[in-house]
Scaffold this active site. Structure first.
Site, PDB file in Angstrom:
ATOM      1  N   ALA B 225      37.851  30.514  31.828  1.00  0.00           N
ATOM      2  CA  ALA B 225      38.462  31.562  32.126  1.00  0.00           C
ATOM      3  C   ALA B 225      37.336  32.829  32.685  1.00  0.00           C
ATOM      4  CB  ALA B 225      39.172  32.363  31.008  1.00  0.00           C
ATOM      5  N   HIS B 226      37.820  33.620  33.501  1.00  0.00           N
ATOM      6  CA  HIS B 226      37.405  34.676  34.505  1.00  0.00           C
ATOM      7  C   HIS B 226      37.838  35.993  34.104  1.00  0.00           C
ATOM      8  CE1 HIS B 226      35.896  36.875  37.941  1.00  0.00           C
ATOM      9  NE2 HIS B 226      35.084  35.949  38.061  1.00  0.00           N
ATOM     10  N   GLU B 227      37.147  36.892  34.151  1.00  0.00           N
ATOM     11  CA  GLU B 227      37.749  38.333  33.690  1.00  0.00           C
ATOM     12  C   GLU B 227      38.645  38.862  34.785  1.00  0.00           C
ATOM     13  OE1 GLU B 227      34.306  37.553  33.942  1.00  0.00           O
ATOM     14  OE2 GLU B 227      33.115  38.664  32.627  1.00  0.00           O
ATOM     15  N   SER B 228      38.695  38.446  35.929  1.00  0.00           N
ATOM     16  CA  SER B 228      39.350  39.166  36.840  1.00  0.00           C
ATOM     17  C   SER B 228      40.060  38.047  37.784  1.00  0.00           C
ATOM     18  CB  SER B 228      38.814  40.296  37.651  1.00  0.00           C
ATOM     19  OG  SER B 228      37.693  39.506  38.294  1.00  0.00           O
ATOM     20  N   LEU B 229      39.603  36.963  38.057  1.00  0.00           N
ATOM     21  CA  LEU B 229      40.340  35.915  38.824  1.00  0.00           C
ATOM     22  C   LEU B 229      41.494  34.923  37.970  1.00  0.00           C
ATOM     23  CD1 LEU B 229      37.352  34.403  40.814  1.00  0.00           C
ATOM     24  CD2 LEU B 229      38.694  36.457  41.376  1.00  0.00           C
TER      25      LEU B 229
END
Lengths: 380, 379
Positions: B225-229
């Site tokens: 997972a990615h914080e913003s993408l």
């Protein structure tokens, strides 16, 4: 270490960096003593909007880490005045680091030929996910693509995680590991080109984060040539690896006979480990899964700190899996000066990692925290 | 022109991190003299059963483009011989446990006595000083100590151990430090002792997370997972164990992804439904054509055969001793005035370059060398 003796004192760097790779190259050189100007567009570097963010605010921890010690100039390169301002900066610089997409460079006066014509002694470093040349030079990539395009993405996780979750997809390394490899390669390329500048003048250094990530994953290519195709499921150590303990995890890896002998002592010289057949490293490799069953059962009731302390006394390579805050507070790192309090606007004084290098017995020092974002310069 | 032509390195490094550093510098033109002995040969000259290699390697990436001499460091005459090599070098590199090189009589002060402006590189697990400096370690331990491994993995799983990428990034970092020291020597005339701590390299690659922790935040494992993408992840493709990494940064990219996949609502399941029916590389090309960051999770054979990497000399063909070709990894850069950089020779035979080093450079005649061989100093 005082600023006057930092190894790259006197060098001038200009960085036009929207991504982690180019910024990390500049950070490395800046931390080593170079003076670095970060050129930002009127809205600020896109890195200022990249997570993670510091608590209770919108300050990017990533930007703060990458830009520490740099100064900032806000220059719009869409205007003639802006390009002239950058040109003036470059005329006094030794190294220019840029990650503008190749297709956009000519319009901004940032293409290889234009820079070389105006600044023949400048070391011009391009940092892009797939490099500036080659069939994929125009491909888009975030960090996750860099890791998977270079092979390591396919090979992780391994060991205990693959035992627990054999059907899950590959998992990436934390953060921006691949882009940072590009940054490290860029710093190496920049200094190599600078070293030979007295003979050759300036030159263009083309860095691909994919190439750099592949280079640190070279062992998989080595193994391929040896006749083995690595796969994350089989890439586990035959014994050792991530070992669950009563209060956390340790990493165990014994490669040498004396280390195995130490491990046997650490385990209390149980009967299974004293089997003469296990004196042979090849046999230990063959019996790895069984050995691991014994090691895990032994570790499950013991504390991490005890295992590491006693094991290292016996020269057994053992390490605690530290959390980030444990690293920040670690007495070893405090003594070595790995962290330095620096001001971060809006967040106060924070302990920031400086560098993994010591020169002449002393840690490096950051000049300052990250720069504030100023108004765009009037360069019309 | 290879940029580091004229630089000579006395290479005492062992295992991977230190040797990778000197290998990069050798590909850039430095003359690297690998110092080992029949008593303590390089790890690649022996079986490596923990990794499943039951015999010596025929090609060793980190030894390529180096010269080889034999020096028995267990004998005082061997130490004296090693000092003579250092005396004609710019850099001495070592990666023993802290204290070992000093006890051998080859510590920084001792080397300064024979070469006052020598640059000494020491690569170790935990650095030359500090309460843990005596700790033994390898790549997975560096990642563990440095918190990089704690941050890598599934949120509901254990930390993930780093492998050789960790060793080699230590080596590449060390190469940068050596170049900085050379620049400093050029400016000041003075050498220095460079101390690279591998666990701190691991930490430096998670510096933003450590800063977040220092500020009271709690960085943790996020899987893919990615914080913003979003979307951001690894999706199944057609065939067994085939995957595509896909990430979208902007609304335009998300719209393009939804259009391409036919998803009424863009979500991971909808993307997976599309990717799982497509050949991986064709799907990645289609996604790129639509302006979306995508790449197949490549296997090692795919990488070795890739035209892009071959064109960039990131993957190069080298020759086995029997003449057969195999792939190796080139130094990761292209220089506009240095097309010659890269691997120019394979793994040297033990002692292969003694005529040049001992004969030409040190001026030792055959009788002197024979005497040292008989005394098991050149051994």
């Amino acid at each position: 270490m005082s600023e006057t003796v930092l190894p790259l004192n006197g060098l001038k760097i200009v960085a036009h960096a929207a991504g982690v790779g180019a910024a990390y190259a500049a950070r490395m050189l800046c931390t080593l003593g170079a003076e670095c100007v970060l050129v930002e567009g009127p809205g600020g570097s896109p890195l200022r909007a990249e997570p993670p963010f510091l608590p209770r605010g919108e300050i990017s921890a990533l930007f703060a880490y990458l830009a520490a010690g740099m100064s900032s100039r806000v220059i719009g390169l869409a205007s003639d005045g802006g390009r002239a301002a950058l040109g003036a900066l470059l005329s006094t610089a030794d190294i220019f680091i840029d990650d503008t997409q190749v297709a956009d460079r000519a319009a901004l006066g940032l293409d290889e030929a234009a820079i070389a014509a105006k600044h023949p002694d400048l070391v011009h470093v391009s940092v892009l996910p797939f490099g500036a040349t080659g069939p994929k030079a125009g491909w888009k990539a975030e960090e996750i693509q860099v890791q998977h395009a270079s092979g390591e993405g396919y090979l992780l996780p391994n060991g205990l995680t693959t035992e627990m979750f054999p059907d899950r997809p590959p998992v990436k390394i934390h953060g921006h590991f691949g882009a940072m490899q590009g940054g490290i390669a860029a710093a190496l390329g920049a200094l190599s080109a600078l070293w030979v500048r007295p003979q050759l003048g300036g030159q263009y250094v083309d860095i691909s984060c994919q190439d750099a990530m592949l280079s640190v994953g070279a062992f998989a290519i080595q193994r391929l040539g040896d006749g083995s195709v690595e796969h994350r499921v089989e890439r586990s150590f035959r014994y050792g690896g991530v070992i669950p303990c009563a209060d956390g995890y340790v990493e165990l890896l014994t490669l040498e006979q004396r280390q195995w002998d130490g491990l046997v002592k650490l385990l209390g010289e149980p009967e299974w480990a004293l089997d003469p057949a296990l004196a042979d490293s090849l046999e230990r490799s063959r019996r790895g899964p069984v050995i691991n069953t014994y090691i895990r059962a032994w570790a499950a009731t013991r504390k991490v700190e005890d295992i590491v302390r006693e094991g290292q006394k016996l020269s057994v390579p053992l390490a605690k899996y530290y959390t980030p805050i444990e690293v920040v507070n670690d007495k070893h790192e405090k003594l070595r000066g790995l962290f330095q309090p620096v001001p971060v606007e809006g967040a106060g004084l924070l302990n920031m990692l400086v560098s993994p290098f010591h020169f002449g017995g002393s840690p490096l020092r950051l000049r300052a925290g990250p720069p504030a974002l100023h108004k765009a310069e009037d360069v019309a | 022109m290879k940029p580091l032509s004229g630089i000579r390195i006395a290479d005492f490094t062992v295992h991977n991190a230190g040797p990778f550093c000197t290998n990069l510098l050798s590909q850039l033109g430095a003359e690297v003299v690998k110092i080992e002995s029949a008593m303590r040969p390089d790890a690649f000259r022996k079986p490596h059963p923990v990794y499943g290699r039951m015999g010596p390697a025929t090609f060793d990436q980190v030894s390529s483009t180096k010269l080889s001499v034999r020096v028995n460091l267990k004998k005082p005459e061997g130490i004296a011989l090693a000092k003579r090599i250092v005396g004609i070098a710019d850099v001495a590199a070592e990666s023993f446990r802290p204290g070992v090189i000093g006890r051998l009589g080859l510590g920084y002060e001792a080397l300064c006595a024979v070469k006052p402006d020598i640059i000494m590189l020491s690569v170790s697990s935990c650095g030359q000083e500090g309460p843990d400096s005596h700790f033994a370690g390898y790549a997975p331990l560096f990642g563990a100590w440095g918190a990089l491994s704690d941050l890598t993995g599934y949120p509901d799983g254990p930390p993930v151990e780093m492998r050789h990428v960790m060793d080699h990034t230590v080596g590449m970092n060390a190469a940068v430090a050596v170049m900085a020291a050379l620049m400093q020597r050029r400016a000041t005339g003075k050498g220095t002792h460079v101390d690279v701590a591998a666990r701190e390299v691991a930490s430096s690659l998670a510096g933003e997370a450590l800063l977040l922790a220092a500020a009271g935040g709690t960085p943790a494992r996020m899987g893919n997972a990615h914080e913003s993408l979003a979307p951001h992840g690894v999706f199944p493709a057609l065939g067994e164990d085939r995957w595509i990494a896909i990430a979208a940064r902007t609304d335009a990219e998300r719209d393009a992804l939804a259009k391409l996949t036919g998803a009424a609502t863009l979500c991971d399941d909808a993307i997976a439904a599309w990717t799982s029916t497509r050949e991986a590389n064709a799907a990645a090309a289609e996604l790129q054509e639509a302006g979306i960051a995508a790449h197949v999770s490549w296997t090692t054979p795919e990488i070795a055969a890739d035209p892009h990497l071959r064109e960039r000399n990131a993957i190069v063909a080298v020759r086995e001793p029997d003449g057969t070709a195999r792939a190796a990894v080139g130094v990761p850069m292209r220089l506009s005035k240095g097309a010659e950089i890269g691997i120019h020779s394979g793994t040297p035979k033990l002692g292969e370059h003694e005529d040049y080093i001992y004969g030409e450079l040190l001026g030792m005649d055959s009788a002197a060398r024979k005497a040292l061989e008989d005394a098991e100093v050149i051994y």
